[in-house]
Design a protein around this motif. Structure first.
Motif, PDB file in Angstrom:
ATOM      1  N   GLU A  99      15.084  17.888 -20.736  1.00  0.00           N
ATOM      2  CA  GLU A  99      15.272  16.689 -19.917  1.00  0.00           C
ATOM      3  C   GLU A  99      14.445  16.783 -18.635  1.00  0.00           C
ATOM      4  O   GLU A  99      13.854  15.795 -18.190  1.00  0.00           O
ATOM      5  N   LYS A 100      14.393  17.982 -18.062  1.00  0.00           N
ATOM      6  CA  LYS A 100      13.601  18.183 -16.852  1.00  0.00           C
ATOM      7  C   LYS A 100      12.114  18.001 -17.153  1.00  0.00           C
ATOM      8  O   LYS A 100      11.383  17.344 -16.388  1.00  0.00           O
ATOM      9  N   GLN A 101      11.653  18.543 -18.284  1.00  0.00           N
ATOM     10  CA  GLN A 101      10.254  18.390 -18.672  1.00  0.00           C
ATOM     11  C   GLN A 101       9.919  16.918 -18.961  1.00  0.00           C
ATOM     12  O   GLN A 101       8.856  16.430 -18.585  1.00  0.00           O
ATOM     13  N   ILE A 102      10.839  16.215 -19.598  1.00  0.00           N
ATOM     14  CA  ILE A 102      10.627  14.793 -19.879  1.00  0.00           C
ATOM     15  C   ILE A 102      10.526  14.009 -18.582  1.00  0.00           C
ATOM     16  O   ILE A 102       9.679  13.138 -18.429  1.00  0.00           O
ATOM     17  N   ALA A 103      11.386  14.322 -17.629  1.00  0.00           N
ATOM     18  CA  ALA A 103      11.337  13.645 -16.331  1.00  0.00           C
ATOM     19  C   ALA A 103      10.001  13.923 -15.636  1.00  0.00           C
ATOM     20  O   ALA A 103       9.391  13.019 -15.051  1.00  0.00           O
ATOM     21  N   GLU A 104       9.530  15.158 -15.694  1.00  0.00           N
ATOM     22  CA  GLU A 104       8.248  15.499 -15.097  1.00  0.00           C
ATOM     23  C   GLU A 104       7.100  14.771 -15.795  1.00  0.00           C
ATOM     24  O   GLU A 104       6.168  14.280 -15.144  1.00  0.00           O
ATOM     25  N   LEU A 105       7.168  14.695 -17.124  1.00  0.00           N
ATOM     26  CA  LEU A 105       6.135  13.974 -17.873  1.00  0.00           C
ATOM     27  C   LEU A 105       6.129  12.493 -17.513  1.00  0.00           C
ATOM     28  O   LEU A 105       5.069  11.877 -17.379  1.00  0.00           O
TER      29      LEU A 105
ATOM     30  N   ASN B 291      -0.859   6.115 -14.661  1.00  0.00           N
ATOM     31  CA  ASN B 291      -0.930   4.650 -14.740  1.00  0.00           C
ATOM     32  C   ASN B 291      -1.370   4.042 -13.413  1.00  0.00           C
ATOM     33  O   ASN B 291      -2.178   3.115 -13.375  1.00  0.00           O
ATOM     34  N   LYS B 292      -0.842   4.579 -12.300  1.00  0.00           N
ATOM     35  CA  LYS B 292      -1.246   4.081 -10.984  1.00  0.00           C
ATOM     36  C   LYS B 292      -2.728   4.366 -10.741  1.00  0.00           C
ATOM     37  O   LYS B 292      -3.451   3.529 -10.204  1.00  0.00           O
ATOM     38  N   SER B 293      -3.165   5.547 -11.129  1.00  0.00           N
ATOM     39  CA  SER B 293      -4.570   5.917 -10.946  1.00  0.00           C
ATOM     40  C   SER B 293      -5.478   5.004 -11.778  1.00  0.00           C
ATOM     41  O   SER B 293      -6.510   4.526 -11.290  1.00  0.00           O
TER      42      SER B 293
ATOM     43  N   LYS C 141       6.990  11.247 -14.641  1.00  0.00           N
ATOM     44  CA  LYS C 141       6.366  11.155 -13.317  1.00  0.00           C
ATOM     45  C   LYS C 141       4.845  11.238 -13.427  1.00  0.00           C
ATOM     46  O   LYS C 141       4.118  10.490 -12.773  1.00  0.00           O
ATOM     47  N   GLU C 142       4.365  12.150 -14.263  1.00  0.00           N
ATOM     48  CA  GLU C 142       2.917  12.294 -14.455  1.00  0.00           C
ATOM     49  C   GLU C 142       2.312  11.031 -15.074  1.00  0.00           C
ATOM     50  O   GLU C 142       1.242  10.585 -14.672  1.00  0.00           O
TER      51      GLU C 142
END
Length: 118
Positions: free
Chosen positions: A20-26, A34-36, A28-29
């Protein structure tokens, strides 16, 4: 046996929390990417718009200069025609006669060759 299932349970919970932590980090990335991409697309659109605007301004300036030159030359020709009406009439008649003769020649060349000699 009860000890084995209890020792497996914390491992599964730890794995779930890690995933779940890795999914949350992914996520965010992905949001950052997408913003970039969006920012880069906006920059490219701005650049293309500037280039199109520059091209339009250049073309408009050239067209304006060309139109001004054409007006100037047409004015000069009309002045010469006004000053020399006899010469102007002769030139127009000669051009008309040449056009008429060219039309006749083209018309004769397009006719059937057998009919031309009878």
């Amino acid at each position: 046996m009860a000890d084995t299932s209890k020792s497996d349970a914390p491992d599964i919970d730890d794995i779930r929390k890690t995933l779940e932590k890795q999914i949350a980090e992914l996520r965010k990335e992905i949001t950052k990417i997408n913003k970039s991409i969006s920012a880069r697309g906006a920059e490219m659109l701005d650049d293309a718009s500037e280039q199109a605007s520059d091209f339009y301004e250049t073309a408009a300036a050239r067209a304006s200069r060309t139109a001004q030159q054409l007006r100037s030359q047409a004015h000069a020709v009309s002045e010469v025609a006004r000053e020399n009406p006899g010469t102007t009439t002769a030139v127009v008649v000669v051009i008309g006669l040449l056009g008429f003769l060219a039309g006749l020649a083209i018309g004769q060349s397009m006719n059937d060759t057998h009919r031309r000699w009878y």
